[in-house]
Motif scaffolding. Structure first.
Motif, PDB file in Angstrom:
ATOM      1  N   THR A 124      -4.894   5.392  -7.624  1.00  0.00           N
ATOM      2  CA  THR A 124      -4.017   4.507  -6.863  1.00  0.00           C
ATOM      3  C   THR A 124      -3.255   3.566  -7.786  1.00  0.00           C
ATOM      4  N   LEU A 125      -3.933   3.038  -8.803  1.00  0.00           N
ATOM      5  CA  LEU A 125      -3.267   2.162  -9.768  1.00  0.00           C
ATOM      6  C   LEU A 125      -2.233   2.935 -10.591  1.00  0.00           C
ATOM      7  N   ASP A 160      -0.785   9.571  -5.029  1.00  0.00           N
ATOM      8  CA  ASP A 160      -1.088   9.123  -3.674  1.00  0.00           C
ATOM      9  C   ASP A 160      -1.781  10.220  -2.872  1.00  0.00           C
ATOM     10  N   LEU A 161      -1.401  11.461  -3.118  1.00  0.00           N
ATOM     11  CA  LEU A 161      -2.036  12.583  -2.427  1.00  0.00           C
ATOM     12  C   LEU A 161      -3.473  12.766  -2.890  1.00  0.00           C
ATOM     13  N   PHE A 162      -3.688  12.658  -4.191  1.00  0.00           N
ATOM     14  CA  PHE A 162      -5.012  12.946  -4.733  1.00  0.00           C
ATOM     15  C   PHE A 162      -5.989  11.789  -4.576  1.00  0.00           C
ATOM     16  N   ALA A 220      -8.429   0.838   0.425  1.00  0.00           N
ATOM     17  CA  ALA A 220      -7.326   0.881   1.388  1.00  0.00           C
ATOM     18  C   ALA A 220      -6.259  -0.160   1.058  1.00  0.00           C
ATOM     19  N   GLU A 221      -6.699  -1.357   0.650  1.00  0.00           N
ATOM     20  CA  GLU A 221      -5.735  -2.399   0.303  1.00  0.00           C
ATOM     21  C   GLU A 221      -4.944  -2.030  -0.944  1.00  0.00           C
ATOM     22  N   LEU A 222      -5.636  -1.486  -1.944  1.00  0.00           N
ATOM     23  CA  LEU A 222      -4.949  -1.044  -3.158  1.00  0.00           C
ATOM     24  C   LEU A 222      -3.922   0.036  -2.842  1.00  0.00           C
ATOM     25  N   ASP A 223      -4.284   0.938  -1.950  1.00  0.00           N
ATOM     26  CA  ASP A 223      -3.387   2.040  -1.595  1.00  0.00           C
ATOM     27  C   ASP A 223      -2.112   1.509  -0.952  1.00  0.00           C
ATOM     28  N   ASN A 224      -2.245   0.562  -0.021  1.00  0.00           N
ATOM     29  CA  ASN A 224      -1.071  -0.001   0.638  1.00  0.00           C
ATOM     30  C   ASN A 224      -0.177  -0.758  -0.340  1.00  0.00           C
TER      31      ASN A 224
END
Length: 284
Positions: A38-39, A89-91, A106-110
């Protein structure tokens, strides 16, 4: 730090204290493998903004863009970074489901999606309004803000609503971002470009259902991203026929984005008709 007892020649309680401190670390502060991906997504989004600025905007403002070769190479790099961000983002979701997801995943992803699929494409539209000959800077700025706000609303709604499994409500932000930059790369007249960009922003906040990329669809998505990167690389180095190939790929992206809502709408209409027939049959 390790302290040695001169009498026993063994490590003292300092090592144990350090280990206990690591074990007592709150789960919300521990990064998982999915968080690392995600990062990487966020990093790609930031670098896309960087290359758009240094390779497209600044040469234009300084009058050093020449025949457009610098702008072409940097624009292709920026879009490829957005594509790479969509791969991460997919992986990260797949890895989180298979391994371990952290409490802040979830927060990191958003937040990462906001950078890569909100800020980066909106900034791409903004720069397009500055460097394109037939564009209007202020109107393009409004369109860029609309794209950014659409992604913000889309991500916020995703965090606080629940939909049926296997679908997204509204166009996913990675798909929307890539569609927006595809519209810009098509180099259509300004008004159709602007209307198409606003249309994509509306689809991101709409209630149209889009399938989640799982199984074969995930594989097809990865193949499409790889093909897109190949086309962008060829276009960046001005390979023969690369421009036409890129235009074809961008057109397919836009057509796909427009076709899915039509199928979704037709399916919903058929479902409503079937429900009405069943209700009439039950009354009869």
């Amino acid at each position: 730090m390790t302290v040695i007892d001169p009498d026993s020649k063994t490590t003292t309680w300092v090592d144990d204290a350090v280990d206990d401190a690591v074990d007592d670390m709150p789960l919300s502060t521990r990064l998982s493998i999915a968080d690392t991906l995600t990062l990487a997504n966020a990093t790609c989004g930031f670098l896309a903004v960087y290359f758009t600025t240094t390779g497209v905007l600044m040469p234009h403002l300084m009058g050093t863009d020449g025949d457009g070769g610098i702008a072409r190479h940097s624009a292709a790099t920026a879009v490829m970074l957005m594509l790479l961000a969509s791969v991460f983002d997919l992986f990260d979701g797949l890895v989180a489901r298979k391994l371990r997801a952290s409490a802040m995943g979830a927060e990191l992803d958003n937040l990462s999606d906001l950078i890569s699929f909100g800020l980066a494409p909106a900034y791409f539209v903004l720069v397009y309004g500055i460097v394109a000959d037939d564009a209007h800077q202020r109107v393009s700025t409004v369109a860029a803000v609309v794209v950014l706000l659409a992604v913000v609303l889309r991500l916020a709604r995703f965090s606080c609503t629940t939909v049926r499994d296997g679908v997204f409500q509204g166009m996913p932000s990675p798909f929307g971002a890539l569609t927006v930059v595809s519209i810009v790369l098509l180099e259509l007249p300004f008004v159709p470009t602007l209307l198409a960009i606003v249309g994509v922003a509306w689809l991101m906040v709409s209630r149209v259902e889009y399938p989640k990329p799982r199984g074969r669809l995930a594989v097809a998505t990865l193949v499409w991203i790889f093909i897109s990167m190949t086309c962008l690389t060829a276009w960046a180095f001005d390979a023969p026929g690369a421009a036409a190939l890129l235009q074809t790929g961008c057109a397919l992206q836009v057509v796909t984005a427009a076709t899915i809502p039509l199928f979704a709408t037709a399916r919903r209409v058929n479902t409503i008709r079937d429900n009405r027939r069943e209700a009439r049959a039950a009354q009869g």
